[in-house]
Design an enzyme around this catalytic site. Structure first.
Site, short mmCIF file in Angstrom:
data_model
loop_
_atom_site.label_atom_id
_atom_site.label_comp_id
_atom_site.label_asym_id
_atom_site.label_seq_id
_atom_site.Cartn_x
_atom_site.Cartn_y
_atom_site.Cartn_z
N GLU A 66 39.05 53.73 1.81
CA GLU A 66 39.53 52.47 1.21
C GLU A 66 40.70 51.96 2.04
O GLU A 66 41.49 52.76 2.52
CB GLU A 66 40.02 52.67 -0.23
CG GLU A 66 38.94 52.91 -1.24
CD GLU A 66 38.68 54.40 -1.46
OE1 GLU A 66 39.50 55.21 -0.97
OE2 GLU A 66 37.68 54.73 -2.11
N ASN A 114 45.60 44.84 5.21
CA ASN A 114 45.96 45.77 6.28
C ASN A 114 45.12 45.48 7.53
O ASN A 114 44.20 46.21 7.89
CB ASN A 114 45.77 47.21 5.80
CG ASN A 114 46.41 48.23 6.72
OD1 ASN A 114 46.77 47.91 7.86
ND2 ASN A 114 46.56 49.45 6.24
N TYR A 128 39.32 50.30 12.32
CA TYR A 128 38.05 50.86 11.80
C TYR A 128 36.85 50.08 12.35
O TYR A 128 35.84 50.67 12.73
CB TYR A 128 38.05 50.85 10.27
CG TYR A 128 39.20 51.63 9.66
CD1 TYR A 128 39.61 52.85 10.21
CD2 TYR A 128 39.89 51.13 8.55
CE1 TYR A 128 40.67 53.55 9.67
CE2 TYR A 128 40.96 51.84 8.01
CZ TYR A 128 41.34 53.04 8.57
OH TYR A 128 42.40 53.73 8.04
C1 LIG Z 1 46.58 51.60 11.25
C2 LIG Z 1 47.36 52.52 12.18
C3 LIG Z 1 46.98 53.98 11.87
C4 LIG Z 1 46.97 52.19 13.64
O1 LIG Z 1 47.59 53.13 14.50
P1 LIG Z 1 48.01 52.78 16.01
O2 LIG Z 1 48.28 54.06 16.70
O3 LIG Z 1 49.09 51.77 16.05
O4 LIG Z 1 46.65 52.10 16.56
P2 LIG Z 1 46.12 52.09 18.07
O5 LIG Z 1 47.24 51.85 19.01
O6 LIG Z 1 45.30 53.32 18.30
O7 LIG Z 1 45.17 50.80 18.06
C5 LIG Z 1 43.76 50.91 18.02
C6 LIG Z 1 43.18 49.61 17.51
O8 LIG Z 1 43.65 49.37 16.18
C7 LIG Z 1 43.84 47.96 15.99
N1 LIG Z 1 45.25 47.67 15.74
C8 LIG Z 1 46.26 48.58 15.72
N2 LIG Z 1 47.42 47.97 15.39
C9 LIG Z 1 47.13 46.65 15.21
C10 LIG Z 1 47.90 45.53 14.84
N3 LIG Z 1 49.23 45.63 14.60
N4 LIG Z 1 47.28 44.34 14.70
C11 LIG Z 1 45.96 44.21 14.94
N5 LIG Z 1 45.16 45.27 15.30
C12 LIG Z 1 45.74 46.47 15.43
C13 LIG Z 1 43.33 47.30 17.25
O9 LIG Z 1 41.95 47.07 17.09
C14 LIG Z 1 43.57 48.39 18.29
O10 LIG Z 1 42.72 48.26 19.38
P3 LIG Z 1 43.25 47.44 20.71
O11 LIG Z 1 44.44 48.20 21.18
O12 LIG Z 1 42.08 47.52 21.63
O13 LIG Z 1 43.60 46.06 20.22
C15 LIG Z 1 48.91 52.30 12.04
O14 LIG Z 1 49.17 50.90 12.11
C16 LIG Z 1 49.51 52.85 10.75
O15 LIG Z 1 49.88 54.02 10.66
N6 LIG Z 1 49.64 51.99 9.71
C17 LIG Z 1 50.27 52.42 8.45
C18 LIG Z 1 49.41 53.40 7.69
C19 LIG Z 1 48.07 52.79 7.33
O16 LIG Z 1 47.98 51.62 6.98
N7 LIG Z 1 47.02 53.62 7.41
C20 LIG Z 1 45.69 53.20 7.08
C21 LIG Z 1 45.44 53.41 5.62
S1 LIG Z 1 43.81 52.90 5.16
#
Ligand SMILES: CC(C)(COP(=O)(O)OP(=O)(O)OC[C@H]1O[C@@H](n2cnc3c(N)ncnc32)[C@H](O)[C@@H]1OP(=O)(O)O)[C@@H](O)C(=O)NCCC(=O)NCCS
Length: 150
Positions: free
Chosen positions: A107, A112, A119
């Site tokens: 979920e 977000n 995903y």
């Molecule tokens: C979601 C989360 C895990 C992503 O982690 P991250 O290490 O920053 O992500 P990555 O650097 O590996 O990015 C991979 C892809 O995610 C997406 N993405 C990551 N951050 C993004 C942002 N701020 N805006 C848009 N897309 C984003 C993009 O598709 C990206 O691919 P790209 O680099 O080719 O554009 C991180 O933002 C987080 O911890 N958020 C808070 C916790 C959370 O919401 N968890 C999910 C609960 S369902």
């Protein structure tokens, strides 16, 4: 992902660092005890990324029969946009595929966009909606699922 980042299966000593990230990322963080229980067998999949021994992100998931449910995935705010989240979700995806699970699902808050984009990039599709699933603030959840066999 930068070479100084290492993906490992967390040990007991990593739980406090994981809990610190939980507190930074979520309104309702899992307790340290709950994370410890996950580590001691309640989670079928538990992985974290460390830099010089310090946890900077983690993912864990549960199974029911051949179904996999993501419990949480999060990356420390200072370490985002460096490929760590993608590496974590890919590790879970590969584990599920290699072990003949039917699907992995989760979920996510509809607002977000970062997580939804991550995903989608890895092949998850919107599979449904849970009304008012989240509180503080109240918000619907998208159910996102990646199927390995249909
Ligand atoms: C979601 C989360 C895990 C992503 O982690 P991250 O290490 O920053 O992500 P990555 O650097 O590996 O990015 C991979 C892809 O995610 C997406 N993405 C990551 N951050 C993004 C942002 N701020 N805006 C848009 N897309 C984003 C993009 O598709 C990206 O691919 P790209 O680099 O080719 O554009 C991180 O933002 C987080 O911890 N958020 C808070 C916790 C959370 O919401 N968890 C999910 C609960 S369902």
């Amino acid at each position: 992902m930068n070479k100084s980042f290492k993906m490992i299966i967390p040990q007991k000593e990593h739980i406090h660092g994981i809990y610190e990230i939980e507190k930074l990322c979520f309104e309702h963080p899992q307790s340290e005890q709950s994370l410890l229980n996950d580590l001691n067998g309640n989670s079928v999949f538990f992985c974290c990324v460390c830099e010089n021994g310090k946890v900077v992100g983690y993912i864990n998931a549960d199974t029911v029969l051949d179904e996999v449910y993501v419990i949480n995935v999060c990356v420390h705010p200072h370490y985002r946009r460096q490929g760590i989240g993608e590496r974590l979700v890919k590790a879970l995806r590969d584990y599920c595929r290699d072990n003949s699970f039917a699907f992995v699902t989760l979920e996510v808050r509809q607002s977000n966009t970062a997580a939804i984009s991550l995903y989608r990039k890895l092949g998850f599709e919107k599979a449904g909606l849970r009304k008012n699933f989240y509180t503080h603030p109240t918000e619907d959840a998208d159910i996102m699922t990646l199927y390995f066999k249909r």
